[in-house]
Scaffold this motif. Structure first.
Motif, PDB file in Angstrom:
ATOM      1  N   LYS A 287       0.832  -1.204   0.000  1.00  0.00           N
ATOM      2  CA  LYS A 287       0.000   0.000   0.000  1.00  0.00           C
ATOM      3  C   LYS A 287       0.871   1.261   0.000  1.00  0.00           C
ATOM      4  CE  LYS A 287      -3.531   0.414   2.585  1.00  0.00           C
ATOM      5  NZ  LYS A 287      -4.415   0.409   3.769  1.00  0.00           N
ATOM      6  N   ASP A 290       2.391   1.663  -3.385  1.00  0.00           N
ATOM      7  CA  ASP A 290       1.409   2.168  -4.346  1.00  0.00           C
ATOM      8  C   ASP A 290       1.153   3.663  -4.137  1.00  0.00           C
ATOM      9  OD1 ASP A 290       1.248  -0.342  -5.406  1.00  0.00           O
ATOM     10  OD2 ASP A 290      -0.570  -0.915  -4.313  1.00  0.00           O
ATOM     11  N   LYS A 291       1.132   4.097  -2.866  1.00  0.00           N
ATOM     12  CA  LYS A 291       0.925   5.522  -2.605  1.00  0.00           C
ATOM     13  C   LYS A 291       2.091   6.344  -3.126  1.00  0.00           C
ATOM     14  CE  LYS A 291      -2.050   5.160   1.451  1.00  0.00           C
ATOM     15  NZ  LYS A 291      -2.181   5.447   2.907  1.00  0.00           N
ATOM     16  N   ARG A 292       3.310   5.844  -2.885  1.00  0.00           N
ATOM     17  CA  ARG A 292       4.470   6.571  -3.375  1.00  0.00           C
ATOM     18  C   ARG A 292       4.467   6.639  -4.896  1.00  0.00           C
ATOM     19  NH1 ARG A 292       7.229   3.596   0.680  1.00  0.00           N
ATOM     20  NH2 ARG A 292       7.962   2.144  -0.918  1.00  0.00           N
ATOM     21  N   ASN A 293       4.154   5.541  -5.536  1.00  0.00           N
ATOM     22  CA  ASN A 293       4.088   5.537  -7.000  1.00  0.00           C
ATOM     23  C   ASN A 293       2.979   6.469  -7.505  1.00  0.00           C
ATOM     24  OD1 ASN A 293       6.177   3.719  -7.112  1.00  0.00           O
ATOM     25  ND2 ASN A 293       4.822   1.912  -7.237  1.00  0.00           N
ATOM     26  N   SER A 294       1.863   6.467  -6.810  1.00  0.00           N
ATOM     27  CA  SER A 294       0.766   7.344  -7.220  1.00  0.00           C
ATOM     28  C   SER A 294       1.167   8.817  -7.086  1.00  0.00           C
ATOM     29  CB  SER A 294      -0.481   7.052  -6.388  1.00  0.00           C
ATOM     30  OG  SER A 294      -1.515   7.932  -6.710  1.00  0.00           O
ATOM     31  N   GLY A 295       1.891   9.166  -5.978  1.00  0.00           N
ATOM     32  CA  GLY A 295       2.333  10.538  -5.798  1.00  0.00           C
ATOM     33  C   GLY A 295       3.328  10.955  -6.870  1.00  0.00           C
ATOM     34  N   ASN A 297       3.578   9.790  -9.914  1.00  0.00           N
ATOM     35  CA  ASN A 297       2.849   9.930 -11.187  1.00  0.00           C
ATOM     36  C   ASN A 297       2.123  11.272 -11.252  1.00  0.00           C
ATOM     37  OD1 ASN A 297       3.726   7.413 -12.016  1.00  0.00           O
ATOM     38  ND2 ASN A 297       1.902   6.355 -11.219  1.00  0.00           N
ATOM     39  N   GLU A 298       1.538  11.681 -10.148  1.00  0.00           N
ATOM     40  CA  GLU A 298       0.832  12.964 -10.131  1.00  0.00           C
ATOM     41  C   GLU A 298       1.823  14.121 -10.330  1.00  0.00           C
ATOM     42  OE1 GLU A 298      -1.335  13.214  -6.560  1.00  0.00           O
ATOM     43  OE2 GLU A 298      -2.842  11.705  -7.146  1.00  0.00           O
ATOM     44  N   GLU A 301       2.862  14.249 -13.965  1.00  0.00           N
ATOM     45  CA  GLU A 301       1.787  14.786 -14.802  1.00  0.00           C
ATOM     46  C   GLU A 301       1.727  16.313 -14.670  1.00  0.00           C
ATOM     47  OE1 GLU A 301      -1.778  12.838 -13.741  1.00  0.00           O
ATOM     48  OE2 GLU A 301      -1.220  10.907 -14.622  1.00  0.00           O
TER      49      GLU A 301
END
Length: 312
Positions: A287, A290-295, A297-298, A301
């Motif tokens: 988890k 995934d949060k680090r990867n999501s951050g 990616n944002e 972008e």
């Protein structure tokens, strides 16, 4: 942890197998004791018949003479166990025999393990016989003992012999105790009791055999009944002792199995808890990743998105 669990499982399986063997031995002891007990009850009826013959003989020819000679040859017959798994059965009987033993006494031993126990008491048997394997062998053993007594009788003296029996006997409350019984000469209480006992039948006894031959036959039958009864009682108490030891062993094994099963459950629970914690920790780590990867990616972008220009 896996090795500990495997070792505990192996120990539990081993103890379970041993418990099965002990339970089988306990069942066999209970089954084997029954034929000997029935044989002991049957020979008691035969002995009663022989005693009635003695009573009839006394009624016709008078009381029996006392053959308790001071210089009589001493013979001790010791009945022991030859199958083991019955505790200190033989040692108790050997200690009882040691109290009767004297320098000129001759000892007849029943059982190879009983012979070892007698050696421990510094007693050297003149001969060792095997105990009966079944109830059918009781008659063979009794006949063999009578033959040995005839051979060991001093030459030139027909009745100068003193024979004692040593074996284990059942006591009250399921206990056992060693007992010493006089076989020869005939017990004075028995002969005097027969002489005092009135003849109750209206038919008087008559005999065609010579009195000495008749008395010899009665004595031989009486000896056979007593030896048969002692051998049967020894086998009954031996199986009873083995049954008691197997019951104690079964209880001890059950206690150890209970401890092993409790420890096994604890180890299994600990292993399951460890595995669950590993799963939870791995899930939490995933988890966070995934949060680090999501951050990231944002952020990427936002960097690649052009800022809008205000043309007004």
């Amino acid at each position: 942890m896996a090795q500990t669990l495997e070792r505990l499982t192996h120990r539990t399986q081993t103890m379970t197998s041993i418990r099965g063997i002990v339970r089988t031995m306990k069942t066999m002891s209970a089954i084997n004791a029954l034929p000997y007990e029935q044989a002991a009850q049957a020979i008691e009826a035969y002995q009663d018949t022989v005693l009635k013959g003695f009573h009839a003989f006394v009624r016709c020819h008078g009381p029996l003479l006392d053959d308790d000679a001071p210089d009589a040859a001493r013979i001790i017959i010791v009945f022991g166990s030859d199958h083991g798994l019955c505790g200190n059965y033989n040692e108790i009987i050997a200690a009882e025999a040691q109290g009767l033993s004297c320098p000129d006494a001759q000892v007849i031993c029943i059982g190879a393990q009983m012979e070892d126990a007698l050696f421990g008491q510094d007693i050297r048997p003149v001969t060792t016989l095997l105990p009966p394997a079944t109830a059918d062998g009781l008659a063979r053993l009794a006949g063999r003992l009578i033959t040995l007594l005839d051979q060991m009788r001093p030459s030139g003296r027909s009745t100068a012999i003193k024979v004692s029996l040593v074996h284990m006997e059942r006591a009250a409350h399921g206990l056992q105790s060693p007992v010493t019984q006089q076989l020869l000469p005939l017990e004075r209480n028995m002969t005097e009791g027969l002489a005092r006992q009135p003849w109750t039948s209206r038919s008087l006894p008559q005999f065609r055999m010579p009195p000495d031959h008749l008395l010899a036959s009665l004595i031989r039958s009486y000896l056979f009944a007593r030896l048969y009864r002692s051998a049967a009682e020894a086998m009954v108490t031996e199986n009873a002792a083995r049954l008691a030891r197997m019951q104690q062993a079964e209880q001890s094994i059950d206690d150890q199995l209970e401890v092993l099963n409790a420890e096994l459950r604890t180890v299994r629970q600990s292993e399951i808890t460890t595995e669950l914690l590993d799963v939870i920790i791995g899930f939490e780590a995933l988890k966070k990743r995934d949060k680090r990867n999501s951050g990231r990616n944002e952020e990427e972008e936002c960097e690649h998105t052009p800022n809008p220009i205000n043309r007004d």
